[in-house]
Design a protein around this motif. Sequence first.
Motif, PDB file in Angstrom:
ATOM      1  N   ILE A  93      -4.764   3.375  -3.551  1.00 44.82           N
ATOM      2  CA  ILE A  93      -4.247   3.869  -2.273  1.00 44.82           C
ATOM      3  C   ILE A  93      -3.962   5.375  -2.300  1.00 44.82           C
ATOM      4  O   ILE A  93      -3.575   5.940  -1.277  1.00 44.82           O
ATOM      5  CB  ILE A  93      -2.973   3.108  -1.848  1.00 44.82           C
ATOM      6  CG1 ILE A  93      -1.803   3.383  -2.797  1.00 44.82           C
ATOM      7  CG2 ILE A  93      -3.260   1.620  -1.746  1.00 44.82           C
ATOM      8  CD1 ILE A  93      -0.488   2.755  -2.349  1.00 44.82           C
ATOM      9  N   SER A  94      -4.174   5.996  -3.452  1.00 41.45           N
ATOM     10  CA  SER A  94      -3.969   7.450  -3.550  1.00 41.45           C
ATOM     11  C   SER A  94      -5.200   8.241  -3.135  1.00 41.45           C
ATOM     12  O   SER A  94      -5.138   9.465  -3.053  1.00 41.45           O
ATOM     13  CB  SER A  94      -3.554   7.837  -4.975  1.00 41.45           C
ATOM     14  OG  SER A  94      -2.292   7.308  -5.292  1.00 41.45           O
ATOM     15  N   GLY A  95      -6.307   7.554  -2.914  1.00 42.61           N
ATOM     16  CA  GLY A  95      -7.507   8.245  -2.446  1.00 42.61           C
ATOM     17  C   GLY A  95      -8.683   8.113  -3.395  1.00 42.61           C
ATOM     18  O   GLY A  95      -8.556   7.649  -4.528  1.00 42.61           O
ATOM     19  N   ALA A  96      -9.835   8.544  -2.897  1.00 47.18           N
ATOM     20  CA  ALA A  96     -11.087   8.376  -3.633  1.00 47.18           C
ATOM     21  C   ALA A  96     -11.095   9.131  -4.960  1.00 47.18           C
ATOM     22  O   ALA A  96     -11.632   8.646  -5.961  1.00 47.18           O
ATOM     23  CB  ALA A  96     -12.262   8.828  -2.770  1.00 47.18           C
ATOM     24  N   GLU A  97     -10.517  10.331  -4.987  1.00 55.71           N
ATOM     25  CA  GLU A  97     -10.521  11.117  -6.224  1.00 55.71           C
ATOM     26  C   GLU A  97      -9.695  10.431  -7.308  1.00 55.71           C
ATOM     27  O   GLU A  97     -10.097  10.385  -8.474  1.00 55.71           O
ATOM     28  CB  GLU A  97     -10.004  12.531  -5.956  1.00 55.71           C
ATOM     29  CG  GLU A  97     -10.950  13.368  -5.102  1.00 55.71           C
ATOM     30  CD  GLU A  97     -10.478  14.809  -4.988  1.00 55.71           C
ATOM     31  OE1 GLU A  97      -9.501  15.173  -5.679  1.00 55.71           O
ATOM     32  OE2 GLU A  97     -11.097  15.564  -4.209  1.00 55.71           O
ATOM     33  N   ALA A  98      -8.539   9.910  -6.939  1.00 59.88           N
ATOM     34  CA  ALA A  98      -7.699   9.192  -7.902  1.00 59.88           C
ATOM     35  C   ALA A  98      -8.416   7.944  -8.400  1.00 59.88           C
ATOM     36  O   ALA A  98      -8.407   7.639  -9.605  1.00 59.88           O
ATOM     37  CB  ALA A  98      -6.366   8.811  -7.260  1.00 59.88           C
TER      38      ALA A  98
END
Length: 225
Positions: A93-98
């Motif tokens: 849920i922190s985003g694609a990069e994470a």
Amino acid sequence: MNSIIISCWSLVLLSAIYSISGFQLSRQCIRSTIITQLQESVETDGDNLDTVPTIPTYLPSAMGIDYVPLATMLATGDFLAADQFTRDNLIKISGAEAAGRNFVYWTEVKNMPSVDLITMERLWLEFSNGQFGYSVQKRVWDIENGNFDNFIRRIGWTKIDNGVERKLKWFGANEFIYSVDRAPKGHLPLTSALRGTQLIKQLMDHPVWVQYDWRDYKNLKWEQK
């Protein structure tokens, strides 16, 4: 209880297999089947049906995450698996990069949707009777004025070994406690501090923990209007 856990985990695995195969089992279908399995297992074990946990039907996500598996883990007392799910989910849920690097930078905590943190927190609080959860840790964090060493000491992430205080071992022989009856309040979920304490600090500072009176979690209403 062991038969309950095995039955529910079989359903979670079945859901994953169907998903990989290109089919989708609805959350309501999985939930209904899990409840049936819980009841049948309790009857088989000779326990009281009043002890069958109720899995919430409203488990929203801003990221399309299915929280039935987490609910099942917590409802059956598998806090070890639930802790791993929660930690992995923070990455998602922190985003694609994470998700691509498989860990969260502290600067990405602000990207975590409140709706997903709320859903996970509701489940942790409900199935630990208010013993575990980030909001519980937040209260301890505030009591200790954000002092990391005092914080981890109070929630039981340290121990005295030969007269010397040290952090509990996580890898190898895991020393953390995955039991409501034995763990200190706020002991779970775990957050890695391998890359420093900023991640925990930012997580504790997320605005969602002050938007609600989490101590009154049993009376908070979450159903979609």
